[in-house]
Design a protein around this motif. Structure first.
Motif, mmCIF file in Angstrom:
data_model
loop_
_atom_site.group_PDB
_atom_site.id
_atom_site.type_symbol
_atom_site.label_atom_id
_atom_site.label_comp_id
_atom_site.label_asym_id
_atom_site.label_seq_id
_atom_site.Cartn_x
_atom_site.Cartn_y
_atom_site.Cartn_z
ATOM 1 N N CYS A 170 0.856 -1.175 0.000
ATOM 2 C CA CYS A 170 0.000 0.000 0.000
ATOM 3 C C CYS A 170 0.901 1.237 0.000
ATOM 4 C CB CYS A 170 -0.913 0.007 1.218
ATOM 5 S SG CYS A 170 -2.075 1.398 1.262
ATOM 6 N N LEU A 171 0.695 2.112 -0.977
ATOM 7 C CA LEU A 171 1.510 3.322 -1.110
ATOM 8 C C LEU A 171 0.810 4.506 -0.466
ATOM 9 C CD1 LEU A 171 2.636 3.097 -4.850
ATOM 10 C CD2 LEU A 171 3.921 2.390 -2.840
ATOM 11 N N ARG A 172 1.414 5.030 0.580
ATOM 12 C CA ARG A 172 0.960 6.257 1.218
ATOM 13 C C ARG A 172 -0.535 6.249 1.525
ATOM 14 N NH1 ARG A 172 3.998 11.367 -1.541
ATOM 15 N NH2 ARG A 172 2.642 12.377 -0.025
ATOM 16 N N LYS A 173 -1.085 5.068 1.794
ATOM 17 C CA LYS A 173 -2.498 4.903 2.111
ATOM 18 C C LYS A 173 -3.406 5.411 0.997
ATOM 19 C CE LYS A 173 -1.547 5.424 7.053
ATOM 20 N NZ LYS A 173 -1.842 6.164 8.304
ATOM 21 N N GLN A 174 -2.876 5.465 -0.228
ATOM 22 C CA GLN A 174 -3.648 5.967 -1.355
ATOM 23 C C GLN A 174 -3.758 4.967 -2.503
ATOM 24 O OE1 GLN A 174 -2.555 9.982 -2.650
ATOM 25 N NE2 GLN A 174 -1.436 10.272 -0.734
ATOM 26 N N PHE A 175 -2.779 4.087 -2.633
ATOM 27 C CA PHE A 175 -2.748 3.167 -3.766
ATOM 28 C C PHE A 175 -2.427 1.753 -3.284
ATOM 29 C CE2 PHE A 175 -1.460 7.303 -5.322
ATOM 30 C CZ PHE A 175 -2.230 7.480 -6.457
ATOM 31 N N LEU A 176 -2.953 0.782 -4.005
ATOM 32 C CA LEU A 176 -2.546 -0.607 -3.836
ATOM 33 C C LEU A 176 -1.731 -1.004 -5.059
ATOM 34 C CD1 LEU A 176 -5.770 -2.382 -2.487
ATOM 35 C CD2 LEU A 176 -3.703 -1.776 -1.192
ATOM 36 N N VAL A 177 -0.597 -1.632 -4.822
ATOM 37 C CA VAL A 177 0.258 -2.123 -5.899
ATOM 38 C C VAL A 177 0.454 -3.616 -5.688
ATOM 39 C CG1 VAL A 177 2.466 -1.909 -7.084
ATOM 40 C CG2 VAL A 177 1.426 0.106 -6.015
ATOM 41 N N ALA A 178 0.206 -4.416 -6.716
ATOM 42 C CA ALA A 178 0.292 -5.874 -6.579
ATOM 43 C C ALA A 178 0.963 -6.474 -7.800
ATOM 44 C CB ALA A 178 -1.094 -6.482 -6.390
#
Length: 470
Positions: free
Chosen positions: A46-54
């Motif tokens: 989780c990036l900066r509580k703004q994005f999910l990267v998988a």
């Protein structure tokens, strides 16, 4: 949604159709389903509580296999799809969300700048599959673990040096103490020394001073350890095993002049799963554990009971993270977003230092300013470069604007890089001072009778209540 509430995010590697499931942790209600995701272990961040990267599991004939998908949490529609030169498994990002590291089955490692997708470095980090990646708490070090039990510690400052094409000078320490696959890595922040904890299928958890590379402690179990988590107070280590049990041991490194072993005497055991533990993490509500039995448990670790059980019948959970529910709130058109965070397609290959790729606010002639920008820009490198080329041929005012914005973006990138390096240097200086104080204090204690440590320490079953035998 209450901004203080938390949401549980899980995914499986069974098939792309299962996707990502998000629950309300307080009520167990289903909040959101994001389709098209099948991520291997350690492949979701989780990036900066703004994005999910998988990262996506690479299976023969799979759609999107080997890709890296990115979703905006406040608008999780079609993901941004990046296709690296090879399939990526494990992922890790810096705390500020500026950099993303990925590990491949070949043992190669990749480092991207997230805002513009620039591939800053690629190097052969391990001889076997790279299973785990972790940035240190101050983002100054990158730790990697592989399928053959090897652990490497890399200098992020050296990795960010794009003029240095090699990786030899970036490697600070390495260890082959583990005899099997690395299954977990974590670091502590409250100790006077920089502590790294590693787990392995060889049935051990090892505690290191990862600045000096010294092995401090080894915890031995009769079963393979598949996941680890550290209590927020950093006093207890939770170790998930291949049979579904979770062992709890006290993490007491102290001021030690030599390594010692914690025997598998009578650790606290949490029983609640019927399959191997696949992920462990802590939330405000307590310990969260995921298993191959397709369930996730929320624990009251003091009373050793399960508070709530989530059923993920679509497949075994491979990744789990906790986010604030406020991250899922959509941003209205009239709401101004401060310090907007950009995400771009990830490059396949490193580009020359003077090349540019990123997110630009391109003004389209004849359109209103309200239509020119959304809360998130996903730009394709090819289409962006073609757009710039077309504008230059027409010699329009927009071409001049693009050139100006390109220069500004490059200068902003250089400024961010400089600031990041300065911050890491500050953290390193602080760590060195702490290490010097620790060693000075240790040298004054080495001749004291109380400084002698036993080789074997036993941990009582009442450690969670804070009771210890004299």
């Amino acid at each position: 949604m209450d901004k203080d509430k938390e949401a549980l995010v899980v995914c499986s590697d069974k098939s792309m159709g299962i996707g990502i499931t998000i629950w309300d942790m307080d009520t167990g209600d289903h909040l959101l389903h994001i389709p098209t995701c099948a991520s291997p272990s350690h492949g979701l961040v989780c990036l900066r509580k703004q994005f999910l990267v998988a990262s996506q599991i690479h299976k023969q004939g799979s759609v999107g296999g080997g890709a890296i998908f990115t979703w905006a949490l406040n608008k999780p529609q079609s993901p941004l799809r990046s296709y690296p030169v090879e399939a990526i498994g494990s992922l890790s990002s810096t705390k500020d969300g500026l950099y993303l590291a990925g590990g491949a089955l070949s043992g190669n490692a990749y480092l991207w700048e997230i805002a513009n997708g620039r591939l800053l470095k690629t190097w052969h980090a391990h001889h076997k599959s790279l299973n785990c990646l972790l940035f240190s708490n101050d983002d100054s070090l990158l730790i990697s673990g592989s399928d053959d039990g090897m652990i490497c510690v890399w200098s992020v400052i050296s990795l960010l040096d794009t003029e240095d094409s090699g990786s030899f000078h970036s490697l600070l320490h390495y260890s082959s103490e583990h005899k099997s696959c690395i299954t977990g890595l974590l670091t502590t922040s409250g100790s006077s020394i920089s502590v790294l904890v590693s787990s392995s299928l060889d049935g051990t958890c090892k505690v290191w001073d990862f600045v000096s590379g010294r092995l401090i402690q080894t915890q031995v179990y009769s079963l393979a350890i598949t996941a680890i988590a550290l209590h927020p107070e950093e006093q207890f280590l939770f170790c998930g095993s291949v049979d579904g049990r979770i062992f709890v041991n006290k993490l007491d490194v102290g001021l030690l002049e030599e390594q010692f072993v914690v025997a598998e005497a009578q650790p606290v055991v949490l029983n609640g799963h019927n399959g191997a533990i696949t992920a462990l993490t802590f939330s405000e509500s307590g310990l969260m554990s995921a298993s191959e039995d397709c369930t996730i448990c929320m624990w009251d670790v003091v009373n050793q009971v399960i508070i709530r059980r989530f059923n993920h019948g679509k497949g075994a959970v491979t990744n789990m993270t906790v986010i604030p529910q406020s991250s899922l709130l959509s941003i209205s058109k009239n709401q101004r977003v401060s310090n907007r965070f950009h995400v771009s397609l990830l490059e396949k290959f490193p580009q020359p230092a003077n090349s540019f790729k990123g997110t630009l606010n391109l003004l389209s002639l004849g359109h209103s300013s309200e239509e020119k920008q959304t809360s998130l820009d996903f730009q394709s490198t090819d289409s962006l470069q073609q757009h710039i080329s077309d504008l230059e041929k027409k010699r329009t005012p927009a071409a001049v604007q693009v050139k100006v914005e390109t220069c500004i973006e490059n200068r902003m990138w250089a400024t961010r890089m400089t600031k990041h390096v300065m911050e890491m240097n500050k953290h390193l200086q602080s760590r060195l001072l702490d290490l010097m104080e620790y060693r000075l204090f240790w040298s004054t204690q080495i001749d004291s009778p109380t400084s002698k440590k036993r080789k074997m320490l036993k941990v009582e079953s009442s450690i969670l209540e804070g009771e210890e035998e004299p």
